[in-house]
Each structure stands twice: as C-alpha cells, then as structure tokens.
Scaffold this motif. Structure first.
Motif: not given
Length: 102
Positions: A6-19
């Motif tokens: 779950i903690f690993a998905l948070i940065p991926i989710l943040g980057i994907s929302c930004g993109l």
C-alpha cells in the motif's frame, strides 16, 4: 495486501495523477481554444448574414416606397379604373346558352 504494498502504491498513484493532470491540460486546453475559435467564426458569419439581411431589407423598403408613390400618383389612372369597374353593373347572365344533350 500488506502495508508495504500500500505504501509503495501511494507514490505511483501520486505520479500517475500528476501525469494525468498534465496530459489532460495538454489535450483539454487546445480543445477549448478550438471551440472558442469556432464560436468566434460562427459569430462573425451570423453578423455578416445579419448585415446582408439588413441591406436587403433596406433595398426592399426602397422598392416598396417607389411602388407606393407610383400607385398613389395622381397621374396614374389605376384608381380611376377601379372606381369605373365598381360602378359598372355586372352582367351575370351567360352570353350564350349551353345546349342540353339528351
């Protein structure tokens, strides 16, 4: 799911929302500008048509004014001819009789 995933998905989710926001801005803004330009062109076309209709209306009003002057002119004998027709009795009887076929 473990807390590590779950903690690993948070940065991926943040980057994907930004993109996603960047791509949406890159696509959505030009689309809005295109729609705005289309509306401006439509407004110009409508204004040109309105000007043409106004010019045609003015031309037709001038023609009607000329026709009114012709009809109401004292030298024009149309009114006299109409009055002469009103006073003339109508001959409603047929000029020739139809033969009845037996």
């Amino acid at each position: 799911m473990s807390p590590d995933t779950i903690f690993a998905l948070i940065p991926i989710l943040g980057i994907s929302c930004g993109l996603l926001a960047i791509f949406a801005g890159a696509i959505f803004r030009p689309w809005l500008k295109m729609k705005e330009r289309q509306m401006e062109l439509d407004a110009q076309n409508i204004a040109e048509k309105a000007a043409q209709y106004a010019a045609d209306k003015g031309r037709l009003e001038d023609r009607v004014a000329v026709l009114e002057r012709i009809v109401t002119d004292q030298g024009y004998s149309l009114a006299k001819e109409i009055e002469a027709l009103r006073t003339t009795p109508l001959n409603l009887e047929p000029s020739h009789e139809k033969e009845v076929i037996k």
